[in-house]
Write a protein that holds these residues in place. Structure first.
Motif, short mmCIF file in Angstrom:
data_model
loop_
_atom_site.label_atom_id
_atom_site.label_comp_id
_atom_site.label_asym_id
_atom_site.label_seq_id
_atom_site.Cartn_x
_atom_site.Cartn_y
_atom_site.Cartn_z
N ALA A 147 119.02 45.29 47.97
CA ALA A 147 118.43 44.44 46.94
C ALA A 147 117.31 45.16 46.19
O ALA A 147 117.12 44.95 44.99
CB ALA A 147 117.91 43.16 47.58
N ILE A 148 116.60 46.04 46.90
CA ILE A 148 115.43 46.69 46.32
C ILE A 148 115.82 47.90 45.46
O ILE A 148 115.20 48.15 44.42
CB ILE A 148 114.47 47.16 47.45
N ALA A 149 116.87 48.62 45.90
CA ALA A 149 117.20 49.91 45.28
C ALA A 149 117.28 49.88 43.74
O ALA A 149 116.77 50.78 43.09
CB ALA A 149 118.50 50.45 45.87
N PRO A 150 117.91 48.86 43.12
CA PRO A 150 117.98 48.88 41.65
C PRO A 150 116.67 48.48 40.96
O PRO A 150 116.67 48.31 39.75
CB PRO A 150 119.09 47.86 41.34
N ARG A 151 115.60 48.35 41.72
CA ARG A 151 114.29 47.95 41.18
C ARG A 151 114.37 46.67 40.35
O ARG A 151 114.17 46.68 39.13
CB ARG A 151 113.69 49.07 40.33
N PRO A 152 114.67 45.56 41.01
CA PRO A 152 114.80 44.30 40.28
C PRO A 152 113.44 43.78 39.82
O PRO A 152 112.41 44.19 40.35
CB PRO A 152 115.40 43.36 41.33
N ASP A 153 113.47 42.90 38.83
CA ASP A 153 112.23 42.27 38.35
C ASP A 153 111.74 41.24 39.36
O ASP A 153 110.55 41.02 39.51
CB ASP A 153 112.48 41.57 37.01
N VAL A 154 112.70 40.56 39.98
CA VAL A 154 112.37 39.48 40.91
C VAL A 154 113.26 39.61 42.14
O VAL A 154 114.44 39.91 42.02
CB VAL A 154 112.61 38.09 40.24
N LEU A 155 112.66 39.41 43.31
CA LEU A 155 113.42 39.43 44.55
C LEU A 155 113.60 38.00 45.06
O LEU A 155 112.63 37.22 45.07
CB LEU A 155 112.67 40.22 45.61
N LEU A 156 114.81 37.67 45.47
CA LEU A 156 115.06 36.35 46.03
C LEU A 156 115.54 36.50 47.47
O LEU A 156 116.36 37.36 47.77
CB LEU A 156 116.15 35.63 45.22
#
Lengths: 363, 262
Positions: A147-156
């Protein structure tokens, strides 16, 4: 990195209202938990933010970007599922690389970013494994790295720790908090576990029946519950019915039958009004002598003692046959009271929650 | 521990049933090696000349070629259509999912002769009779239920949150399906495709109505050859079919362990 804003969000399935006109703003880098019993609509909110369910009404904004009707793949969101939802046919490396590949990241850059993400969750050496060859805790960490690898704007997070055993859950909680602080990603964390929500979050949003009951810092949620639902849901409360006997500034006195009265620091109901009274098991102290001063001191008799390691639970009868459960530290003075012993319950007025009776609240 | 093992009576009955079911196969295979010019059991002499005759006879070779083309073609078309249909049905994208499923499965239950007659009339009306496309379509109709059934069963075993995970990670709907869901249902699809292939390969009742004289498939050729008089070349070509089927099943089992999907 961006803030997340939910604006009058709602979801109906025909007549059934799952989420009702919900507004919520999460600051950039903030960790917010949605806490509530199953069926309160918290997962529905999360799935609407992820784009997996279309809202019936309202708006979802990340930073300046409105995403309400965007498909999930255009939202730049990371989601960790309760079931982890790892791709069973792909290696750990390829699982983590999946989102990066969709962004067109290739070659050595891809390799580096996957390795970095795996290093963050301390699984650098596991890239060649398949998910089925890993333990539950490791799979959980792969899901986070993915979930973190693509550098998301928001983590759920959708109840990500509920499939782990208690010990591992505590470890993962710490790991998760460390990770989120390190990366500073705006995070929405859905859970039904209050300890998890209170310990991880900057702010906690307690939900019931599709509504927000209270949105505040963990300390406020715990010490100053705003509604009867929150008071009943958080901690281990004894629940009593009472009537306001008199008012005194912001607080007042509540009568609970059998001539027993309790002073509360905060009271929003007028004299004569019906209230629900919540006394936390852990906020009551057992003494053998009455207490002078502002602290409530109620005489009672021990009915039952139950030892559970760190704590001792007592059932104490007070007033007109009312039974109260008290949790005392097993290393404290009140750890070895016999049945039928006469005791006094000491409760600070700040820990007496007297709130207008709400429907559907549960303990 | 002895209670859990079947008794002697049950075992013997089971063996007898298996023998009874397999006897025709054994008879055909043995007959293919007979040196007489008529089918006879037990075979007399031992020869491979009937195999040589079949494999050098342009009529048989043509039939084999047509059957293979048809079976491969209809399996591929059925795979594409059947998987798409099963996916839509599984996700309940359309109203009336149950009715649609029953409709797609109907060729499994309807008598093949009825399908054959219906298609014959329909193709005559629209002027498609005798075209390869018409024959292919007929085979798609009878093979697609196998694909739909195996795809539905496989999809039911897949945790759909993995597809959602792929979506959230930036894959559009088709990419998510192609990269995640499809690989996960592949073993089931291989099993379904094999059933489809074999069904097309051996079909007589529908084909016989729809095919033109130039489109003689292998089972039709065997069927009509038997009518004209039986010689061991029919046993030989049947033996070849049996061997080919066993080989394909063995390969599929090696690749996918597909016995779990039957």
């Amino acid at each position: 990195m961006s803030s997340l804003k939910l604006d009058h969000l709602s979801k109906h399935y025909g007549e059934a209202v799952i989420v009702r006109d919900l507004s919520l703003e999460i600051a950039n880098g903030e960790f917010v938990s949605l806490l509530g019993p199953s069926g309160c609509g918290k997962t529905t909110v999360l799935r609407m933010v992820a784009g997996l369910i279309a809202p019936t009404g309202g708006k979802i904004t990340i930073g300046e970007r409105e995403i309400t009707v965007l498909p999930p793949n255009k939202r730049r969101i990371g989601l960790v599922f309760q079931s982890y939802a790892l791709f069973p046919h792909l290696t750990v490396f390829e699982n983590v690389a999946f989102g990066l590949r969709r962004q067109g990241v290739k070659g050595s850059e891809l390799e580096k970013r996957v390795k970095d993400a795996l290093a963050l969750v301390r699984l650098d050496a596991f890239g060649d494994r398949y998910p089925r060859q890993m333990s539950g805790g490791q799979q959980q960490r792969v899901a986070m790295a993915r979930a973190i690898a693509p550098r998301p704007d928001v983590l759920l997070f959708d109840e990500p720790l509920s499939n782990l055993d208690a010990k591992l859950r505590d470890e993962m909680q710490i790991e998760l908090k460390r990770l989120q602080r390190e990366l500073g990603i705006t995070t929405l964390f859905v859970t039904h576990d209050q300890a998890e929500a209170l310990s991880l979050s900057d702010r906690v949003c307690v939900m019931a029946h599709g509504n927000i009951e209270q949105f505040a810092a963990p300390e406020d949620i715990y010490h100053r519950p705003a509604t009867a639902f929150v008071a009943s849901f958080i901690g281990k409360p004894n629940r009593l019915a009472g009537k306001v006997a008199s008012r005194n500034g912001a607080g007042g006195t509540v009568e609970i039958g059998g001539g027993v009265t309790l002073n509360a620091d905060r009271l929003d109901v007028a004299t004569g009004g019906e209230v629900e009274l919540f006394l936390r098991q852990e906020a009551i102290e057992l003494r053998t002598t009455p207490t002078e001063g502002p602290v409530n001191s109620i005489p009672g008799t021990v009915q039952l003692r139950s030892f559970s390691g760190a704590h001792v639970q007592y059932v104490v009868r007070i007033g007109a046959n009312t039974e109260i459960v008290v949790e005392a530290p097993s290393s404290g003075a009140a750890s070895n009271l016999e049945k039928d012993a006469s005791v006094y319950l000491a409760v600070a007025p700040a820990n007496v929650f007297a709130l207008a009776a709400a429907e559907g609240a549960r303990s | 521990m002895n209670e859990s093992k079947p008794g002697l009576t049950i075992t013997s009955i089971a063996l007898l049933v298996i023998l009874f079911l397999q006897l025709p196969v054994i008879v055909v295979v043995l007959a293919a090696f007979s040196s007489t010019s008529y089918l006879t059991i037990p075979p007399q002499g031992l020869t491979l000349k009937w195999f040589a005759k079949v494999l050098s006879d342009p009529v048989y070779l043509d039939a084999i070629r047509i059957s293979l083309t048809l079976a491969v073609g209809s399996t591929v078309v059925s795979l594409v259509l059947g998987v798409a249909a099963a996916y839509a049905l599984f996700k309940r994208m359309l109203p009336g999912t149950e009715a649609l499923t029953s409709f797609l499965m109907a060729p499994l239950i309807l008598p093949s002769v009825v399908i054959g007659v219906a298609l014959l009339q329909y193709y005559s009306l629209i002027g498609w009779r005798g075209s390869f496309a018409a024959l292919l379509l007929a085979h798609v109709i009878i093979t697609v239920p196998y694909i739909v059934r195996s795809a539905l069963a496989s999809l039911a075993g897949v945790d759909m949150s993995v597809e959602e995970a792929a979506r959230v990670l930036g894959a559009n709907g088709f990419t998510a399906f192609r990269l995640v869901t499809l690989p996960l249902i592949k073993p089931g699809l291989v099993a379904g495709a094999l059933f489809a292939f074999v069904t097309s390969m051996e079909n007589v009742p529908v084909t016989i109505f729809v095919a033109s004289a130039k489109q003689t498939t292998l089972p039709i050729l065997i069927f009509s050859s038997v009518e004209m008089g039986v010689d061991p070349s029919i046993a030989a070509v049947s033996t070849l079919l049996i061997v080919a089927t066993v080989f394909v099943l063995w390969l599929a089992e090696r690749w996918t362990g597909f016995h779990r999907f039957i």
